[in-house]
Design an enzyme around this catalytic site. Structure first.
Site, PDB file in Angstrom:
ATOM      1  CD  GLU A 270       4.811   0.501  -0.897  1.00  0.00           C
ATOM      2  OE1 GLU A 270       4.437   1.484  -0.248  1.00  0.00           O
ATOM      3  OE2 GLU A 270       5.844   0.510  -1.592  1.00  0.00           O
TER       4      GLU A 270
ATOM      5  CE1 TYR B 284       1.640   1.793  -1.919  1.00  0.00           C
ATOM      6  CE2 TYR B 284      -0.222   1.883  -0.393  1.00  0.00           C
ATOM      7  CZ  TYR B 284       1.149   1.897  -0.626  1.00  0.00           C
ATOM      8  OH  TYR B 284       2.012   1.998   0.430  1.00  0.00           O
TER       9      TYR B 284
END
Ligand code: GDP
Ligand code: MN
Length: 387
Positions: free
Chosen positions: A189, A101
């Site tokens: 993101e 992530y």
């Protein structure tokens, strides 16, 4: 302004972040054709402005034509928590060894960019932050210096990335930071940032929000707003350069100046009302501008009454009144209006309104009085003398 996954990935690619090749389509036939071009196996991915598509059944692997046909048919038109799928992204499928992530955003409390990284990707990152906060690396960046590659290597190392992909992860972080900075994004993101069995680091998903107020600096990005999913009245307002926001109540609010509009919302709420929308008419007072504003407010069927709150400064209330009268004669609104004029030339403005005797227009002197009147009118109750 939130971007769809595939639009975010286009920005990623522009800054050297690795993404898989794919095509955006809107029909089942085009999905099948795109899969042929992209090469099997493919992933059929719902393009909606909401996460958790995989869990909702909006992300499916397809090994051949019949599977693409089946998944595209099922996903197009699917309702993912209120978002109807109208576009699919057909991407060449990746083999996945690990899911990481990464994100960049502005930490408003510290007033610095914040880079986050975790090797626990693919899943809900809020859960990682809550249950195992030590597995989510949070690194603040000196905004003037930017994110150096050395810093990025430290982040990847500290986060526990596999030793052989630390360089790849660092490159991805530096590129993601560049996307965030250069494109005036408020959020960039990647979840998951994958490592392939060949040890390549690649963005498998994207979540990018652009700062709408900086969009004028990015002509290339101006076509990216997801106009199909956008509220049509908000889109019209944007096109006309008017500040308009849709809410859930039944009272339309129009004011001049952001501060006044905000306090009008508060006063209406205090009076027990619920705004349907609000619109900042800005400094304009001519009939055309007011007509445009009234048109926009009334385009929302939920509006049962409108509060027009003007504080005259440079904008003179008599001019506003003239604009209103001309606009009302052209539009002939079907819902009651409460007009509060205060400030420069307010007496003259109210006199003009009274003389014009517009049906269903009520003059108020103070904001509180105006709020009480509009709440009563929206509830279908009569109020005192009209203008
Ligand atoms: P989200 O559910 O909206 O976050 O959509 P994602 O794009 O993140 O996809 C959800 C999950 O689907 C990912 O975490 C992967 O596990 C899986 N997935 C997506 N694309 C691929 C792919 O190319 N290959 C494989 N094997 N899995 C994929
Ligand atoms: Mn995801």
């Amino acid at each position: 302004m939130d971007l769809l996954e595939y639009q975010g990935k286009q920005l990623f690619a522009r800054h050297g972040l690795k993404v898989s090749s794919g095509k955006a389509v809107t029909t089942v036939d085009d999905a099948v054709a795109a899969a042929g071009e992209v090469g099997y196996p493919v992933v059929v991915k719902a393009q909606v402005l909401i996460g958790g598509r995989g869990k909702a059944g909006g992300v499916k692997l397809a090994a051949d034509e019949s599977e693409v046909h089946e998944h595209a048919s099922n996903i197009l038109g699917m309702d993912i928590r209120g978002h109807i799928v109208r576009t699919l992204w057909i991407e060449h499928a990746s083999d996945i060894a690990s899911e990481y992530y990464a994100s960049v955003l502005l930490d408003r409390q510290v007033l610095q960019p914040l880079v986050m990284f975790s090797v626990e990707g693919g899943v809900d990152i809020e859960e990682v932050a809550e249950r195992t906060p030590e597995k989510l690396i949070r690194h603040h960046v000196d905004a003037l210096a930017g994110l150096s590659r050395e810093e990025a290597v430290e982040i990847a190392t500290e986060g526990g990335a596999d030793a052989d992909v630390i360089g790849g992860v660092a490159d991805a972080l530096v590129a993601l930071y560049e996307v965030w900075l250069a494109e005036d994004a408020t959020l960039a993101e990647i979840n998951p940032l994958i490592v392939t069995p060949e040890r390549e680091v690649r963005a498998l998903d994207s979540k990018v929000s652009l700062d709408y107020n900086a969009l004028y600096r990015h002509p290339d990005n101006q076509g990216l707003s997801d106009s199909e999913n956008e509220d049509p009245i908000e889109r019209r307002a944007k096109e006309e350069g008017v500040q308009y926001v849709k809410l859930d109540g039944d009272i339309g609010i129009l004011g001049n100046g952001a501060g006044l509009v905000m306090s009008t919302l508060d006063v209406v709420a205090q009076a027990g009302g619920s705004p349907a929308n609000f619109l900042d008419a800005g400094g304009g007072s001519d009939a055309e501008k007011i007509k445009q504003a009234v048109d926009l407010l009334l385009a929302n069927d939920a509006v049962k009454a409108v509060l027009f709150n003007i504080f005259g400064g440079i904008t003179r209330c008599d001019e506003v009144a003239r604009g209103l009268i001309a606009a009302f004669e052209a539009i002939k609104p079907s819902v009651p209006f409460v007009v509060r004029l205060d400030g420069t030339n307010d007496v003259e403005g109210r006199r003009l309104l009274q003389e014009a005797a517009l049906p269903n227009v009520h003059a108020a002197k103070t904001m509180n009085e105006a709020a009480e009147m509009v709440v009563a009118l929206a509830a279908g109750q009569p109020v005192g003398a009209g203008a």
